[in-house]
Motif scaffolding. Structure first.
Motif, PDB file in Angstrom:
ATOM      1  N   VAL A 216      26.958  52.770  47.983  1.00  0.00           N
ATOM      2  CA  VAL A 216      26.587  51.518  47.128  1.00  0.00           C
ATOM      3  C   VAL A 216      27.089  50.492  47.338  1.00  0.00           C
ATOM      4  CG1 VAL A 216      25.952  50.796  45.013  1.00  0.00           C
ATOM      5  CG2 VAL A 216      25.757  53.309  45.380  1.00  0.00           C
ATOM      6  N   ILE A 217      26.451  49.543  48.033  1.00  0.00           N
ATOM      7  CA  ILE A 217      27.115  48.113  48.286  1.00  0.00           C
ATOM      8  C   ILE A 217      27.028  47.200  46.955  1.00  0.00           C
ATOM      9  CG2 ILE A 217      26.949  46.257  49.566  1.00  0.00           C
ATOM     10  CD1 ILE A 217      25.808  47.991  51.710  1.00  0.00           C
ATOM     11  N   THR A 224      31.116  51.449  47.399  1.00  0.00           N
ATOM     12  CA  THR A 224      31.651  52.741  46.638  1.00  0.00           C
ATOM     13  C   THR A 224      30.718  53.895  46.814  1.00  0.00           C
ATOM     14  OG1 THR A 224      30.629  52.255  44.557  1.00  0.00           O
ATOM     15  CG2 THR A 224      32.610  51.016  44.907  1.00  0.00           C
ATOM     16  N   SER A 225      31.440  55.055  46.258  1.00  0.00           N
ATOM     17  CA  SER A 225      30.447  56.193  46.368  1.00  0.00           C
ATOM     18  C   SER A 225      29.878  56.470  44.889  1.00  0.00           C
ATOM     19  CB  SER A 225      31.370  57.537  46.932  1.00  0.00           C
ATOM     20  OG  SER A 225      32.393  57.619  46.131  1.00  0.00           O
ATOM     21  N   PHE A 243      36.131  54.271  46.402  1.00  0.00           N
ATOM     22  CA  PHE A 243      36.298  53.007  47.250  1.00  0.00           C
ATOM     23  C   PHE A 243      35.868  53.432  48.672  1.00  0.00           C
ATOM     24  CE2 PHE A 243      38.283  49.865  49.971  1.00  0.00           C
ATOM     25  CZ  PHE A 243      37.497  48.857  49.696  1.00  0.00           C
ATOM     26  N   LEU A 244      34.874  52.857  49.610  1.00  0.00           N
ATOM     27  CA  LEU A 244      34.676  53.270  50.923  1.00  0.00           C
ATOM     28  C   LEU A 244      34.890  51.986  51.627  1.00  0.00           C
ATOM     29  CD1 LEU A 244      31.251  55.442  50.231  1.00  0.00           C
ATOM     30  CD2 LEU A 244      33.806  56.157  50.557  1.00  0.00           C
ATOM     31  N   GLY A 245      34.856  51.037  51.291  1.00  0.00           N
ATOM     32  CA  GLY A 245      35.293  50.015  52.226  1.00  0.00           C
ATOM     33  C   GLY A 245      34.437  48.606  51.791  1.00  0.00           C
ATOM     34  N   HIS A 246      34.497  47.593  52.730  1.00  0.00           N
ATOM     35  CA  HIS A 246      33.819  46.360  52.274  1.00  0.00           C
ATOM     36  C   HIS A 246      33.164  45.637  53.483  1.00  0.00           C
ATOM     37  CE1 HIS A 246      33.142  42.030  50.923  1.00  0.00           C
ATOM     38  NE2 HIS A 246      33.799  42.726  49.777  1.00  0.00           N
ATOM     39  N   ILE A 247      31.840  45.418  53.219  1.00  0.00           N
ATOM     40  CA  ILE A 247      30.976  45.064  54.433  1.00  0.00           C
ATOM     41  C   ILE A 247      31.433  43.700  55.185  1.00  0.00           C
ATOM     42  CG2 ILE A 247      28.883  46.414  53.358  1.00  0.00           C
ATOM     43  CD1 ILE A 247      27.573  43.784  52.656  1.00  0.00           C
ATOM     44  N   ALA A 248      32.225  43.113  54.604  1.00  0.00           N
ATOM     45  CA  ALA A 248      32.722  41.889  55.403  1.00  0.00           C
ATOM     46  C   ALA A 248      33.379  42.350  56.512  1.00  0.00           C
ATOM     47  CB  ALA A 248      33.465  41.097  54.526  1.00  0.00           C
ATOM     48  N   THR A 254      31.935  53.625  59.764  1.00  0.00           N
ATOM     49  CA  THR A 254      33.192  53.612  59.006  1.00  0.00           C
ATOM     50  C   THR A 254      32.913  53.804  57.530  1.00  0.00           C
ATOM     51  OG1 THR A 254      34.260  51.862  60.404  1.00  0.00           O
ATOM     52  CG2 THR A 254      35.195  52.368  58.157  1.00  0.00           C
ATOM     53  N   VAL A 255      31.877  53.328  56.899  1.00  0.00           N
ATOM     54  CA  VAL A 255      31.578  53.709  55.569  1.00  0.00           C
ATOM     55  C   VAL A 255      31.083  55.117  55.527  1.00  0.00           C
ATOM     56  CG1 VAL A 255      30.005  53.196  53.632  1.00  0.00           C
ATOM     57  CG2 VAL A 255      31.124  51.229  54.869  1.00  0.00           C
ATOM     58  N   LYS A 256      30.202  55.402  56.533  1.00  0.00           N
ATOM     59  CA  LYS A 256      29.453  56.732  56.602  1.00  0.00           C
ATOM     60  C   LYS A 256      30.690  57.714  56.640  1.00  0.00           C
ATOM     61  CE  LYS A 256      26.302  59.939  59.188  1.00  0.00           C
ATOM     62  NZ  LYS A 256      25.289  59.943  60.247  1.00  0.00           N
ATOM     63  N   ARG A 257      31.649  57.684  57.659  1.00  0.00           N
ATOM     64  CA  ARG A 257      32.544  58.558  57.961  1.00  0.00           C
ATOM     65  C   ARG A 257      33.564  58.752  56.783  1.00  0.00           C
ATOM     66  NH1 ARG A 257      34.948  56.072  61.599  1.00  0.00           N
ATOM     67  NH2 ARG A 257      36.654  55.133  60.541  1.00  0.00           N
ATOM     68  N   LYS A 258      33.957  57.689  55.729  1.00  0.00           N
ATOM     69  CA  LYS A 258      34.473  57.891  54.863  1.00  0.00           C
ATOM     70  C   LYS A 258      33.813  58.649  53.697  1.00  0.00           C
ATOM     71  CE  LYS A 258      37.355  53.518  55.183  1.00  0.00           C
ATOM     72  NZ  LYS A 258      37.826  52.481  54.460  1.00  0.00           N
ATOM     73  N   ALA A 259      32.823  58.296  53.386  1.00  0.00           N
ATOM     74  CA  ALA A 259      31.690  59.120  52.605  1.00  0.00           C
ATOM     75  C   ALA A 259      31.588  60.436  52.692  1.00  0.00           C
ATOM     76  CB  ALA A 259      30.434  58.655  52.614  1.00  0.00           C
ATOM     77  N   LEU A 260      31.620  60.989  53.892  1.00  0.00           N
ATOM     78  CA  LEU A 260      31.312  62.271  54.325  1.00  0.00           C
ATOM     79  C   LEU A 260      32.693  63.140  54.448  1.00  0.00           C
ATOM     80  CD1 LEU A 260      28.870  62.124  57.302  1.00  0.00           C
ATOM     81  CD2 LEU A 260      28.553  62.720  54.885  1.00  0.00           C
ATOM     82  N   GLU A 261      33.808  62.308  54.789  1.00  0.00           N
ATOM     83  CA  GLU A 261      35.056  62.979  55.061  1.00  0.00           C
ATOM     84  C   GLU A 261      36.097  62.810  53.938  1.00  0.00           C
ATOM     85  OE1 GLU A 261      36.736  61.420  58.857  1.00  0.00           O
ATOM     86  OE2 GLU A 261      34.959  62.054  60.177  1.00  0.00           O
TER      87      GLU A 261
END
Length: 361
Positions: A216-217, A224-225, A243-248, A254-261
Motif C-alpha cells: 500500500v502506497i 507498507t504491507s 515498512f516496505l520502502g518509499h517510492i521516491a 524492490t517493494v515486491k521482493r520485500k513483500a514476498l521475502e
C-alpha cells in the motif's frame, strides 16, 4: 470478482493513495480528508509506476484517495502505464463530480483509461452526493461499456440503509452492478462519534492476515504491507516489519521482493499476529489483532523467533497451503470474511448477468 480473486495472493496488486484531498465532508471519512490535506508531487507516483515492466509488474494497479479524481491526469497516466505492461487498473471515487450535469472532460478521460471504476456510496456520502446523481453517472458509464461497481459501507446486517440501497441498486441497474458491502469502522472521523469499539476476542490460534498481501502506497509515498489507516497516518509508530520502502527511491521490484521475502510479513499472512505473539512472547501480550501486530518488532524474542520459524520446511509448506486455501475460497470467501453478513453474494452481480445474456443471444 476478479479483483477479490487476487486478494490473497502476495504482491498480486499494489494500492496507490494518490491524494488525501477531498471536497466532500463525509462524517465517517476514514482518512479525515479535506481540500487542504496533504498532496505530494504527481511525478513521484508516476515514476514508481514507470518501474513496472512486462516481466515484473502487479496484476492489478489500484488507486484511491482522498478523492482520486482530483488528480485525473495522474490517474490516466498511471492507468496507461499499467496497461502498457499488462497490468489492469482500478480507481475508487466518492463521485464529487456527480453534482455537475456532465462528467468533467478530464475526469471522463481518466475513467475511460481505467479497466474498472468503483464508486463509494452510503448514507454519509448521500448527505454530500445525492443517490440520483450517483445513479445517473453509473448509467452513463455503463451505457458507454465501462465496468463499474459500488463499495457500500453500513453498520451491520440489520442496518436498514443497507437493505434499502442494495435493493435500489439491483432495481435500478437490473443486477448489472456488483456491490462490495463492508462494515463501518471506528477510524478517522467515525471514531469521534462511534467511539472505540471493543476488540474482537481472537483466540491465540492461527488467524492469517490476508490484508497484508498487497503493498500500500501512502499519500506521502511510504510503502507498507498494511493498509490500516492509523499506520498510514502515523497515529501509531510505524512498525519496522510493515515498512516496505518509499517510492521516491525504491522501484516495484524492490517493494515486491520485500513483500514476498520478509519473514515477519510472511508469518503474519500465514499465522496472524496473535498466534506469533503468544508463541514467542508468552500469554498476556495480545491487545487486539492489529494492535498486537504493531508491537511485534519491538517485543523481545518475537522477531528472532519468527526468523527461525521462517526457515523451517514445515513453515514453507504451511504458507503455501494457507495461500492455496485462501485462493480456493475465492471472491465470496473474502467478501464473507471482511464484508457485512448477508451481503457477500452481491459481489457476483454484473458478470454473471452479462454471460447469461450472451448465451441467450
Amino acid at each position: 470478482m476478479e479483483i477479490l480473486r487476487f486478494r490473497p495472493i502476495p504482491a498480486a496488486a499494489v494500492y496507490f493513495g494518490l491524494t488525501r484531498r477531498c471536497p466532500l465532508h463525509c462524517r465517517h471519512c476514514s482518512t479525515e480528508s479535506l481540500m487542504d490535506s496533504e498532496q505530494y508531487p504527481a511525478r513521484m507516483f508516476l515514476r514508481f509506476a514507470e518501474t513496472f515492466t512486462e516481466q515484473n509488474r502487479p496484476e492489478l494497479t489500484l488507486m484511491s484517495g482522498g478523492e482520486v479524481m482530483l488528480r485525473p491526469g495522474l490517474v490516466r497516466d498511471i492507468a496507461e502505464r499499467a496497461r502498457a505492461v499488462g497490468s489492469r487498473s482500478y480507481a475508487l471515487s466518492g463521485l464529487f463530480f456527480a453534482q455537475k450535469p456532465r462528467i468533467p472532460k478530464a475526469v471522463r478521460a481518466a475513467i475511460d483509461s481505467l479497466d474498472h471504476f468503483a464508486a463509494s456510496t452510503d448514507r454519509f456520502h448521500e448527505e454530500e452526493v445525492p443517490r440520483a446523481d450517483v445513479f445517473r453517472v453509473l448509467h452513463e458509464l455503463l451505457d458507454a461499456g465501462k465496468d463499474v461497481s459500488l463499495q457500500i459501507t453500513g453498520e451491520g446486517p440489520d442496518d436498514p440503509y443497507l437493505a434499502d440501497i442494495t435493493a435500489a441498486v439491483r432495481r435500478e441497474f437490473d443486477d448489472r452492478v456488483p456491490m462490495l458491502v463492508v462494515p463501518l469502522a471506528p477510524v478517522g472521523r467515525a471514531r469521534e462519534w462511534m467511539g472505540q469499539q471493543p476488540q474482537a476476542a481472537y483466540p491465540a490460534t492461527a488467524a492469517p492476515c490476508s490484508l497484508a498481501c498487497w503493498p500500500v502506497i501512502g499519500f506521502n509515498g511510504q510503502v507498507t504491507s498494511c493498509g490500516n489507516q492509523d499506520v498510514m497516518d502515523g497515529k501509531v509508530p510505524l512498525p519496522a516489519h510493515l515498512f516496505l520502502g518509499h517510492i521516491a527511491h525504491d522501484d516495484w521490484e524492490t517493494v515486491k521482493r520485500k513483500a514476498l521475502e520478509s519473514p515477519m510479513v510472511g508469518a503474519i499472512r500465514t499465522y496472524g499476529p496473535e498466534y506469533l505473539m503468544e508463541r514467542y512472547a508468552g500469554e498476556g501480550n495480545c491487545e487486539g489483532y492489529c494492535q498486537t501486530c504493531w508491537k511485534m518488532s519491538t517485543t523481545p524474542g518475537v522477531k528472532e523467533g519468527v526468523r527461525a520459524l521462517a526457515l523451517l520446511p514445515s513453515t514453507i509448506a504451511t504458507r503455501e497451503t494457507v495461500e492455496r486455501i485462501s485462493v480456493a475460497a475465492g471472491p465470496l470467501g473474502f467478501a464473507r470474511r471482511f464484508g457485512v453478513n448477508g451481503y457477500a453474494e452481491l459481489v457476483t452481480l454484473g458478470g454473471a448477468v452479462e454471460r447469461d445474456l450472451a448465451c441467450a443471444g
